[in-house]
Design a protein around this motif. Structure first.
Motif, PDB file in Angstrom:
ATOM      1  N   LEU A   8      52.047-119.126  36.095  1.00 32.59           N
ATOM      2  CA  LEU A   8      51.104-118.479  37.105  1.00 32.59           C
ATOM      3  C   LEU A   8      50.593-119.303  38.205  1.00 32.59           C
ATOM      4  O   LEU A   8      50.605-119.016  39.423  1.00 32.59           O
ATOM      5  CB  LEU A   8      50.284-117.551  36.653  1.00 32.59           C
ATOM      6  N   LEU A   9      50.079-120.561  37.770  1.00 33.32           N
ATOM      7  CA  LEU A   9      49.860-121.547  38.765  1.00 33.32           C
ATOM      8  C   LEU A   9      50.959-122.008  39.633  1.00 33.32           C
ATOM      9  O   LEU A   9      50.843-122.026  40.817  1.00 33.32           O
ATOM     10  CB  LEU A   9      48.881-122.728  38.078  1.00 33.32           C
ATOM     11  N   GLY A  10      51.923-122.322  38.936  1.00 32.48           N
ATOM     12  CA  GLY A  10      53.171-122.575  39.757  1.00 32.48           C
ATOM     13  C   GLY A  10      53.635-121.748  40.480  1.00 32.48           C
ATOM     14  O   GLY A  10      53.918-121.997  41.718  1.00 32.48           O
ATOM     15  N   LEU A  11      53.829-120.438  40.357  1.00 32.41           N
ATOM     16  CA  LEU A  11      54.020-119.280  41.158  1.00 32.41           C
ATOM     17  C   LEU A  11      53.331-119.297  42.448  1.00 32.41           C
ATOM     18  O   LEU A  11      53.633-119.033  43.598  1.00 32.41           O
ATOM     19  CB  LEU A  11      54.034-117.730  40.374  1.00 32.41           C
ATOM     20  N   ALA A  12      51.941-119.301  42.195  1.00 30.78           N
ATOM     21  CA  ALA A  12      50.953-119.378  43.357  1.00 30.78           C
ATOM     22  C   ALA A  12      51.041-120.558  44.089  1.00 30.78           C
ATOM     23  O   ALA A  12      50.986-120.464  45.373  1.00 30.78           O
ATOM     24  CB  ALA A  12      49.328-119.470  42.948  1.00 30.78           C
ATOM     25  N   ARG A  29      41.446-116.398  40.696  1.00 29.31           N
ATOM     26  CA  ARG A  29      41.164-114.824  40.766  1.00 29.31           C
ATOM     27  C   ARG A  29      41.792-113.914  39.674  1.00 29.31           C
ATOM     28  O   ARG A  29      41.125-113.252  38.829  1.00 29.31           O
ATOM     29  CB  ARG A  29      41.292-114.258  42.152  1.00 29.31           C
ATOM     30  N   GLU A  30      43.055-114.088  39.368  1.00 28.35           N
ATOM     31  CA  GLU A  30      43.818-113.428  38.563  1.00 28.35           C
ATOM     32  C   GLU A  30      43.461-113.945  37.107  1.00 28.35           C
ATOM     33  O   GLU A  30      43.272-113.176  36.178  1.00 28.35           O
ATOM     34  CB  GLU A  30      45.350-113.704  38.530  1.00 28.35           C
ATOM     35  N   MET A  31      43.311-115.262  37.042  1.00 26.23           N
ATOM     36  CA  MET A  31      42.972-115.926  35.447  1.00 26.23           C
ATOM     37  C   MET A  31      41.882-115.545  34.933  1.00 26.23           C
ATOM     38  O   MET A  31      41.525-115.155  34.054  1.00 26.23           O
ATOM     39  CB  MET A  31      43.218-117.587  35.768  1.00 26.23           C
ATOM     40  N   GLU A  33      40.014-112.779  35.900  1.00 32.03           N
ATOM     41  CA  GLU A  33      40.335-111.497  35.406  1.00 32.03           C
ATOM     42  C   GLU A  33      41.047-111.257  34.084  1.00 32.03           C
ATOM     43  O   GLU A  33      40.421-110.272  33.170  1.00 32.03           O
ATOM     44  CB  GLU A  33      41.172-110.346  36.329  1.00 32.03           C
ATOM     45  N   ARG A  34      42.050-111.862  33.746  1.00 29.93           N
ATOM     46  CA  ARG A  34      42.851-111.833  32.459  1.00 29.93           C
ATOM     47  C   ARG A  34      42.190-112.447  31.427  1.00 29.93           C
ATOM     48  O   ARG A  34      42.338-111.783  30.091  1.00 29.93           O
ATOM     49  CB  ARG A  34      44.090-112.595  32.851  1.00 29.93           C
ATOM     50  N   THR A  35      41.283-113.507  31.484  1.00 31.15           N
ATOM     51  CA  THR A  35      40.659-114.292  30.260  1.00 31.15           C
ATOM     52  C   THR A  35      39.166-113.636  30.149  1.00 31.15           C
ATOM     53  O   THR A  35      38.873-114.366  29.473  1.00 31.15           O
ATOM     54  CB  THR A  35      40.766-115.682  30.749  1.00 31.15           C
ATOM     55  N   SER A  36      38.672-113.013  30.992  1.00 30.91           N
ATOM     56  CA  SER A  36      37.123-112.705  30.788  1.00 30.91           C
ATOM     57  C   SER A  36      36.856-112.110  29.367  1.00 30.91           C
ATOM     58  O   SER A  36      35.882-112.427  28.578  1.00 30.91           O
ATOM     59  CB  SER A  36      36.733-111.970  31.843  1.00 30.91           C
ATOM     60  N   ALA A  37      37.737-111.060  29.040  1.00 37.98           N
ATOM     61  CA  ALA A  37      37.418-110.465  27.631  1.00 37.98           C
ATOM     62  C   ALA A  37      37.862-111.310  26.463  1.00 37.98           C
ATOM     63  O   ALA A  37      36.827-111.333  25.521  1.00 37.98           O
ATOM     64  CB  ALA A  37      38.491-109.323  27.531  1.00 37.98           C
TER      65      ALA A  37
END
Length: 65
Positions: A8-12, A29-31, A33-37
């Protein structure tokens, strides 16, 4: 998760080749959201394992229902 983070970092970075700060901001921002739980669950488990009654609480954790 590390492989997904790298992809995902590579895509960004590919989406913002001339703007490193924007790429990192988009990725983070995406990371977050995805990892907070998972992060919350990790903190909860650490608190359980470090508590004075950890053995009892860990046994209860693995009980069905």
């Amino acid at each position: 998760m590390a492989l997904l983070d790298g992809a995902l970092l590579g895509l960004a970075l590919a989406a913002h080749p001339d703007n490193f700060p924007a790429a990192v901001k988009e990725y983070e921002r995406e990371m977050f959201e995805r990892t907070s739980a998972a992060a919350r669950m990790s903190v909860d488990m650490q608190e359980l394992l470090m508590s004075p009654d950890a053995s009892r609480r860990l046994l209860e954790f693995f009980q069905p229902g």
